[in-house]
Design a protein around this motif. Sequence first.
Motif, PDB file in Angstrom:
ATOM      1  N   ARG A 112      -1.147 -16.926  -2.144  1.00 17.11           N
ATOM      2  CA  ARG A 112      -0.071 -16.944  -1.999  1.00 17.11           C
ATOM      3  C   ARG A 112       0.843 -15.717  -1.694  1.00 17.11           C
ATOM      4  O   ARG A 112      -0.090 -14.571  -2.208  1.00 17.11           O
ATOM      5  N   LEU A 113       1.922 -15.642  -1.422  1.00 17.99           N
ATOM      6  CA  LEU A 113       2.961 -14.247  -1.489  1.00 17.99           C
ATOM      7  C   LEU A 113       3.257 -14.269  -2.971  1.00 17.99           C
ATOM      8  O   LEU A 113       3.754 -15.037  -3.752  1.00 17.99           O
ATOM      9  N   GLN A 114       2.935 -12.748  -3.439  1.00 18.39           N
ATOM     10  CA  GLN A 114       3.294 -12.638  -4.752  1.00 18.39           C
ATOM     11  C   GLN A 114       4.795 -12.209  -5.154  1.00 18.39           C
ATOM     12  O   GLN A 114       5.595 -11.862  -4.054  1.00 18.39           O
ATOM     13  N   VAL A 115       5.126 -12.750  -6.205  1.00 17.05           N
ATOM     14  CA  VAL A 115       6.646 -12.291  -6.304  1.00 17.05           C
ATOM     15  C   VAL A 115       6.889 -10.680  -6.254  1.00 17.05           C
ATOM     16  O   VAL A 115       8.042 -10.463  -5.673  1.00 17.05           O
ATOM     17  N   GLU A 116       5.954  -9.974  -6.688  1.00 17.80           N
ATOM     18  CA  GLU A 116       6.288  -8.549  -6.399  1.00 17.80           C
ATOM     19  C   GLU A 116       5.893  -7.829  -4.881  1.00 17.80           C
ATOM     20  O   GLU A 116       5.482  -6.789  -4.808  1.00 17.80           O
ATOM     21  N   HIS A 117       5.904  -8.653  -4.002  1.00 19.74           N
ATOM     22  CA  HIS A 117       5.412  -8.166  -2.535  1.00 19.74           C
ATOM     23  C   HIS A 117       6.287  -7.441  -2.323  1.00 19.74           C
ATOM     24  O   HIS A 117       6.127  -6.557  -1.336  1.00 19.74           O
TER      25      HIS A 117
ATOM     26  N   ASN B 256      10.625 -24.641  -1.876  1.00 23.67           N
ATOM     27  CA  ASN B 256      10.666 -23.864  -2.808  1.00 23.67           C
ATOM     28  C   ASN B 256      12.443 -23.828  -3.235  1.00 23.67           C
ATOM     29  O   ASN B 256      12.956 -24.176  -2.536  1.00 23.67           O
ATOM     30  N   ARG B 257      12.375 -22.988  -4.143  1.00 21.10           N
ATOM     31  CA  ARG B 257      13.949 -22.611  -4.612  1.00 21.10           C
ATOM     32  C   ARG B 257      14.176 -21.257  -4.991  1.00 21.10           C
ATOM     33  O   ARG B 257      13.181 -20.478  -4.798  1.00 21.10           O
ATOM     34  N   GLY B 258      15.660 -20.833  -5.196  1.00 18.30           N
ATOM     35  CA  GLY B 258      15.645 -19.671  -5.632  1.00 18.30           C
ATOM     36  C   GLY B 258      15.366 -18.581  -4.713  1.00 18.30           C
ATOM     37  O   GLY B 258      15.598 -18.692  -3.415  1.00 18.30           O
ATOM     38  N   GLU B 259      15.177 -17.401  -5.458  1.00 22.15           N
ATOM     39  CA  GLU B 259      14.937 -16.101  -4.583  1.00 22.15           C
ATOM     40  C   GLU B 259      14.147 -16.351  -3.654  1.00 22.15           C
ATOM     41  O   GLU B 259      14.206 -15.823  -2.253  1.00 22.15           O
TER      42      GLU B 259
ATOM     43  N   ILE C  58       5.305 -25.796   6.592  1.00 20.93           N
ATOM     44  CA  ILE C  58       6.005 -25.460   5.213  1.00 20.93           C
ATOM     45  C   ILE C  58       5.668 -24.269   4.518  1.00 20.93           C
ATOM     46  O   ILE C  58       4.410 -23.850   4.426  1.00 20.93           O
ATOM     47  N   HIS C  59       6.779 -23.562   4.122  1.00 18.99           N
ATOM     48  CA  HIS C  59       6.412 -22.337   3.558  1.00 18.99           C
ATOM     49  C   HIS C  59       6.544 -22.759   1.999  1.00 18.99           C
ATOM     50  O   HIS C  59       7.607 -23.283   1.508  1.00 18.99           O
ATOM     51  N   PRO C  60       5.494 -22.510   1.288  1.00 16.69           N
ATOM     52  CA  PRO C  60       5.428 -23.061  -0.222  1.00 16.69           C
ATOM     53  C   PRO C  60       6.235 -21.973  -1.240  1.00 16.69           C
ATOM     54  O   PRO C  60       6.313 -22.480  -2.267  1.00 16.69           O
ATOM     55  N   GLY C  61       6.533 -20.768  -0.813  1.00 16.24           N
ATOM     56  CA  GLY C  61       6.849 -19.741  -1.612  1.00 16.24           C
ATOM     57  C   GLY C  61       5.596 -19.351  -2.910  1.00 16.24           C
ATOM     58  O   GLY C  61       4.474 -19.294  -2.464  1.00 16.24           O
ATOM     59  N   TYR C  62       6.177 -19.289  -3.964  1.00 17.69           N
ATOM     60  CA  TYR C  62       5.272 -19.089  -5.094  1.00 17.69           C
ATOM     61  C   TYR C  62       5.671 -19.999  -6.064  1.00 17.69           C
ATOM     62  O   TYR C  62       6.860 -20.430  -6.261  1.00 17.69           O
ATOM     63  N   GLY C  63       4.562 -20.188  -6.986  1.00 24.68           N
ATOM     64  CA  GLY C  63       5.033 -21.328  -8.041  1.00 24.68           C
ATOM     65  C   GLY C  63       4.765 -22.534  -7.598  1.00 24.68           C
ATOM     66  O   GLY C  63       4.350 -22.957  -6.133  1.00 24.68           O
ATOM     67  N   PHE C  64       5.202 -23.828  -8.273  1.00 23.71           N
ATOM     68  CA  PHE C  64       5.296 -25.179  -7.736  1.00 23.71           C
ATOM     69  C   PHE C  64       3.830 -25.568  -6.805  1.00 23.71           C
ATOM     70  O   PHE C  64       2.811 -25.428  -7.415  1.00 23.71           O
ATOM     71  N   LEU C  65       4.039 -25.784  -5.377  1.00 20.99           N
ATOM     72  CA  LEU C  65       2.870 -26.262  -4.878  1.00 20.99           C
ATOM     73  C   LEU C  65       2.128 -25.235  -4.056  1.00 20.99           C
ATOM     74  O   LEU C  65       1.281 -25.655  -3.102  1.00 20.99           O
TER      75      LEU C  65
END
Length: 496
Positions: A291-296, A9-12, A78-85
């Motif tokens: 997945r993990l939410q943005v607002e976690h 993933n990217r960013g934050e 692999i940690h996928p973050g949120y969004g994308f895959l």
Amino acid sequence: MFNKVLIANRGEIAIRAMRACRELGVKTVAVYSEADKNALFAKYADEAYLLGPAPSSQSYLNMEKILDVAEKTGSEAIHPGYGFLSENHVFASKCEKAGVVFIGPPANVIKKMGSKIEARKTMSKAGVPVVPGTENAISEVDEAAEIAEDIGYPVIIKASAGGGGIGMKIVHSREEFANAIASIQSVAKSAFGDPTVFIEKYLDEPRHIEFQLLADRYGNTVHCNERECSIQRRHQKLIEEAPSPIITEEMRELMGEAAVKGAKSIGYENAGTMEFLYSKGEFYFLEMNTRLQVEHSITELITGLDLAKKQLCIAAGEELAYSQEDIPLWGWAIECRINAEDPLNDFAPSPGKIRRYRSSGGPGVRVDSGVHMGYTISPYYDSMISKLSVWAPTRIEAIHRMDRALYEYVVVGVATNIPFHKAVIRHEQFLKGNLTTHFIEDNSIIKDVERVVKEDSEKGATLASALENKSTMVAAVTAAVESYMHAAKNQSSNTE
């Protein structure tokens, strides 16, 4: 624990996952697109590898290239973050076949919850309340119109594979129905490659309440209290708070038990979120985010848990070390998503270069960000600059703290939604906790945003001006130094 983890993933969120890894002594591998070659997350990681051109289809959605980097670098997970895959069951399955741990639930669980129709059926069988609607995909428009009549207008048409607020339309009468179906089917096919749609009853004045879940592979599942996510634009969240001002202890227990029961019924593992609509004292299953939410971050603030670390530990095979009674609820937390978008222009994205940047600070303030001064907000990806979160002992103290933090936040070079956040948290209905998913429209918030923009302009945007004008900043520092030297000289003379 793993020795090395690739962050897909990217960013934050990439930085958030890397921070968790670093504290656990785990090496990290970043993958980035050409647009992100100078991004902070690519520099923060222990290793970084180019995926391809800026378009996500050629970079962050390139499963084979990501797995190839994982193999070459010896990444065990692999940690996928949120969004994308992050909610792509095909990618999770490919990871499993490649012998790489996907930090999330099993592929079959992602697939089951990825279809909103299948998810509704599954939760209904598990005894979780669902919104009245169709149990199967719509095939015949006339038949579907009859079902809508039976349910009662207004209804909402949804894409089965939808997400992120895309692929939804409210219909108020039979005359609108056929065109609405065709429109959402077209959007669904274009956005998700799946034209399947279904119907639900549209609830009056609904609130969006979600429960954070943690589950290990040994059948232990807990919820980490709720979040209120009702402040939205185009079905996408902008302000979240934890806990919810409407939920009583009794209702929290009832909804939490339903969330845990639903997760256990599908054999859920890792972090996830059960989302509900709440209306007139009743709650209904909306969807599950696997997945993990943005607002976690606000859940972390009210519980003291590090959810990103918990993800890693669960994926590495650790058992949850606590029961439901061990999960605390301390104080109140609020999160504002700071986006590069113009609220006075229908929240249109505002890509560009950040010329001056100063994030908020002070007691009880947390900023999760992947940007910096000189960073360019790309038109290829989500426009989020950061997540601004605050914690305080009470809701009203948290609101006042957020107001102060928003005052301090300075971004020059791109339009942001900071004025929008100021307008909302100062609004009488927000202060009272009277929230719904159409809060913005019902309270004419954009008029308040216009007033905030005008007030900030009349004040001269003091903090922004100080950062934007170097000569002003230098003059201020020089004056301060001269004042200090003069005071020191006088003190010295007095002493002598």
